[in-house]
Design an enzyme around this catalytic site. Structure first.
Site, mmCIF file in Angstrom:
data_model
loop_
_atom_site.group_PDB
_atom_site.id
_atom_site.type_symbol
_atom_site.label_atom_id
_atom_site.label_comp_id
_atom_site.label_asym_id
_atom_site.label_seq_id
_atom_site.Cartn_x
_atom_site.Cartn_y
_atom_site.Cartn_z
ATOM 1 N N TYR A 1 92.956 129.988 114.708
ATOM 2 C CA TYR A 1 92.131 129.241 113.744
ATOM 3 C C TYR A 1 92.911 128.225 112.922
ATOM 4 O O TYR A 1 92.361 127.661 111.987
ATOM 5 C CB TYR A 1 91.483 130.188 112.719
ATOM 6 C CG TYR A 1 90.949 131.492 113.222
ATOM 7 C CD1 TYR A 1 89.891 131.538 114.128
ATOM 8 C CD2 TYR A 1 91.469 132.701 112.770
ATOM 9 C CE1 TYR A 1 89.386 132.756 114.557
ATOM 10 C CE2 TYR A 1 90.966 133.916 113.200
ATOM 11 C CZ TYR A 1 89.930 133.936 114.098
ATOM 12 O OH TYR A 1 89.426 135.131 114.517
ATOM 13 N N CYS B 1 106.758 134.078 124.392
ATOM 14 C CA CYS B 1 107.099 132.945 125.265
ATOM 15 C C CYS B 1 105.919 132.001 125.338
ATOM 16 O O CYS B 1 105.195 131.976 126.342
ATOM 17 C CB CYS B 1 107.457 133.451 126.648
ATOM 18 S SG CYS B 1 108.985 134.332 126.601
ATOM 19 N N GLY C 1 84.659 142.766 104.356
ATOM 20 C CA GLY C 1 85.808 143.212 105.151
ATOM 21 C C GLY C 1 87.072 142.607 104.573
ATOM 22 O O GLY C 1 87.849 143.251 103.873
ATOM 23 N N ARG C 2 87.216 141.288 104.822
ATOM 24 C CA ARG C 2 88.402 140.560 104.365
ATOM 25 C C ARG C 2 88.656 140.756 102.861
ATOM 26 O O ARG C 2 89.790 140.976 102.435
ATOM 27 C CB ARG C 2 88.171 139.067 104.649
ATOM 28 C CG ARG C 2 89.383 138.188 104.446
ATOM 29 C CD ARG C 2 88.991 136.704 104.500
ATOM 30 N NE ARG C 2 88.154 136.364 105.624
ATOM 31 C CZ ARG C 2 88.587 135.942 106.809
ATOM 32 N NH1 ARG C 2 89.871 135.803 107.016
ATOM 33 N NH2 ARG C 2 87.731 135.647 107.768
ATOM 34 N N TYR D 1 92.339 141.366 109.460
ATOM 35 C CA TYR D 1 92.354 140.700 110.774
ATOM 36 C C TYR D 1 93.761 140.371 111.263
ATOM 37 O O TYR D 1 93.982 139.356 111.907
ATOM 38 C CB TYR D 1 91.481 139.427 110.736
ATOM 39 C CG TYR D 1 90.059 139.699 110.307
ATOM 40 C CD1 TYR D 1 89.211 140.440 111.117
ATOM 41 C CD2 TYR D 1 89.551 139.234 109.095
ATOM 42 C CE1 TYR D 1 87.898 140.719 110.726
ATOM 43 C CE2 TYR D 1 88.241 139.510 108.701
ATOM 44 C CZ TYR D 1 87.432 140.250 109.515
ATOM 45 O OH TYR D 1 86.157 140.528 109.139
ATOM 46 N N GLU E 1 78.546 144.043 103.336
ATOM 47 C CA GLU E 1 79.574 144.468 104.300
ATOM 48 C C GLU E 1 80.864 143.662 104.144
ATOM 49 O O GLU E 1 81.254 142.921 105.053
ATOM 50 C CB GLU E 1 79.056 144.253 105.732
ATOM 51 C CG GLU E 1 77.830 145.035 106.081
ATOM 52 C CD GLU E 1 77.208 144.577 107.390
ATOM 53 O OE1 GLU E 1 77.469 143.442 107.844
ATOM 54 O OE2 GLU E 1 76.456 145.355 107.958
HETATM 55 N N1 LLP Z 1 79.467 142.020 108.824
HETATM 56 C C1 LLP Z 1 79.403 141.494 110.060
HETATM 57 C C2 LLP Z 1 78.213 141.709 110.862
HETATM 58 C C3 LLP Z 1 80.469 140.754 110.555
HETATM 59 O O1 LLP Z 1 80.384 140.233 111.776
HETATM 60 C C4 LLP Z 1 81.626 140.560 109.764
HETATM 61 C C5 LLP Z 1 82.772 139.804 110.259
HETATM 62 C C6 LLP Z 1 81.662 141.149 108.487
HETATM 63 C C7 LLP Z 1 80.554 141.856 108.044
HETATM 64 C C8 LLP Z 1 82.843 141.032 107.576
HETATM 65 O O2 LLP Z 1 83.129 139.731 107.217
HETATM 66 P P1 LLP Z 1 84.296 139.448 106.135
HETATM 67 O O3 LLP Z 1 83.845 140.017 104.824
HETATM 68 O O4 LLP Z 1 85.515 140.109 106.623
HETATM 69 O O5 LLP Z 1 84.420 137.960 106.115
HETATM 70 N N2 LLP Z 1 88.721 137.310 112.915
HETATM 71 C C9 LLP Z 1 88.238 136.337 111.949
HETATM 72 C C10 LLP Z 1 87.090 136.882 111.147
HETATM 73 C C11 LLP Z 1 85.932 137.330 112.005
HETATM 74 C C12 LLP Z 1 84.832 137.945 111.197
HETATM 75 C C13 LLP Z 1 83.902 138.677 112.084
HETATM 76 N N3 LLP Z 1 82.819 139.313 111.409
HETATM 77 C C14 LLP Z 1 89.400 135.945 111.044
HETATM 78 O O6 LLP Z 1 90.509 136.424 111.249
HETATM 79 O O7 LLP Z 1 89.233 135.117 110.161
#
Ligand code: LLP
Length: 435
Positions: free
Chosen positions: A338, A365, A296-297, A394, A294
């Protein structure tokens, strides 16, 4: 600095302007206004394809690349993900609805979240969502009850907390025992939940899931998690006589925000995880499950930049220089949350050396509304365009309306041409639900 070190889709043209996907960012800022999110479609598609190719190579018997859409959720993203034959992870009815509105097939959605309400589950069953990643016992019982009411048989994965501490920011760690997510492995809760899931009506238990955290550079925790999870599947077989067929290993692959970040090529993570899984499967005589990841980033972060106009440069002798821009924590809360690192560049002076040390401040502000502190930048002044790099993940998805700021538009670049994929909000939009 060469912006290509952050993302391949960036460049500098002869007049010194920063480009993305071959388009002049200064022109984009003029045409669409600022703040502006810009994303390069080729980078997104290439990332999805490279994960798919690597999965195909390692798991010829079955895999899925499921885009974690919390990283970037709007209709065009789901269209691209669907065209690239990937599935998608959604964590709310909002993400689910957006996907379905884009024509994304419901059966290709994995529904995540640690507090899915009865309404969420009922709605998802109505849509025909493919997989439910069940987080806890209350949800398990709730889902079985609601599925029975709707005479539906639903596919379930159980989210397991494997007790692995990935080296990343505390706020984005999820795999360690002290976590709000999932069934705990160490305490026996997870094994018990599997027994219960197998016995409950209207649920088909397909497999198990884990996600150890986000922005992880070290490949070892991924391999460790894969090993622990497969051993758990063997324990399930030995305890209940059931061979589960699906193993979802989550996302979390790190990306380069600045020169200091050294992510491994994703192929190396994948190879190590696959070696581990194949060895462990052989040792335990367990058939290789269908593997789901999965990301995302790692799909969208380096595809995106944010453009701002500089409104004022405030020098405080002996203290610091603030560069005030027309966006900030409302469109990118990641520094405030962060202390996230970013590379910033003056888009109309991208060919100049960064000789200043500055703090980029937003327009909210709030003194904490900063995008970056003590970062190097080209000399700049009012009217210059500032680009923050690698904001594709994000940022848009975490934007807020703080100070009643409308969300900026998103522009996507394909073959050197820009198109609007999300309109900027109007002031009328901001008031549409006010009575
Ligand atoms: N799968 C699950 C169950 C997750 O909770 C997440 C991310 C992903 C996959 C994807 O993770 P990635 O490949 O994107 O690292 N807002 C934070 C990141 C929070 C991630 C939450 N879960 C930031 O801006 O760094």
């Amino acid at each position: 600095m060469d912006p290509k070190t952050v993302s391949e889709c960036l460049g500098i043209q002869t007049d010194g302007h920063l480009t993305i996907g071959g388009c002049d960012t200064v022109r984009l800022a003029k045409e669409y206004g600022t703040p502006l999110y810009v994303m390069d479609e080729t980078t997104i598609r290439n990332a999805l394809r490279s994960f798919r190719t690597s999965m195909e190579q390692h798991y010829p018997n079955g895999f899925s690349v499921s885009f974690a859409s919390k990283a970037c959720s709007f209709k065009e993203m789901y269209r691209i993900v669907n065209e690239e034959q990937c599935t998608a992870d959604v964590v709310s009815l909002g993400e689910m609805y957006t996907a379905l509105q884009a024509g994304f097939p419901a059966e290709k959605l994995y529904f995540h979240g640690n507090n899915k309400t009865a309404y969420d589950l009922e709605t998802a069953i109505g849509y025909g969502v493919g997989h439910y990643v069940v987080d806890n016992r209350s949800e398990l019982l709730r889902l079985s009850r609601i599925a029975a009411m709707h005479q539906a048989q639903v596919k379930v994965l159980l989210r397991i907390t494997p007790g692995i501490d990935a080296h990343t920011h505390d706020f984005v760690k999820t795999g360690q025992i002290d976590s709000k997510f999932g069934f705990t492995l160490e305490t026996g809760e997870a094994l018990q939940a599997v027994g219960e899931a197998l016995s409950l009506p209207n649920l088909t238990l397909c497999g198990v899931h884990c996600h150890i955290g986000s922005q992880i550079f070290d490949e070892k925790p991924f391999a460790h998690a894969a090993d622990v999870m497969l051993r758990f599947m063997a324990q399930i077989r030995d305890t209940y006589g059931v061979t589960l067929e699906e193993l979802d290993l989550g996302g979390g692959f790190g990306i380069r925000y600045t020169d200091a970040d050294e992510p491994l090529p994703y192929g190396e993570y994948m190879a190590l995880v696959s070696d581990t899984l194949h060895k462990t499967a052989k040792e335990l005589n367990y058939p290789m499950p269908r593997i789901v990841i999965e990301p995302g980033r790692s799909i969208v972060a380096s595809a995106g930049i944010t453009l701002y106009e500089i409104g004022h440069v405030k020098h405080i002798p002996g203290i610091r220089t603030y560069v005030n821009v027309d966006g900030g924590m409302a469109d990118n809360p990641r520094y405030a949350l962060y202390r996230a690192d970013y590379t910033v560049i003056v888009a109309n002076k991208a060919d100049m050396a960064p000789t200043e040390t500055v703090t980029i401040a937003g327009r909210c502000c709030e003194s904490g509304d900063l995008i970056q502190e003590h970062t190097s930048l080209q000399p700049c002044e009012e009217g210059d365009i500032l680009a923050v790099l690698a904001t594709g993940a994000y940022n848009y998805s975490m934007a807020s309306h703080y100070n009643r700021l409308p969300n900026p538009p998103v522009v996507m670049i394909r073959n050197g041409k820009a198109r609007l994929v999300v309109k900027g909000e109007s002031y009328k939009d901001l008031c549409r639900n006010d009575i």
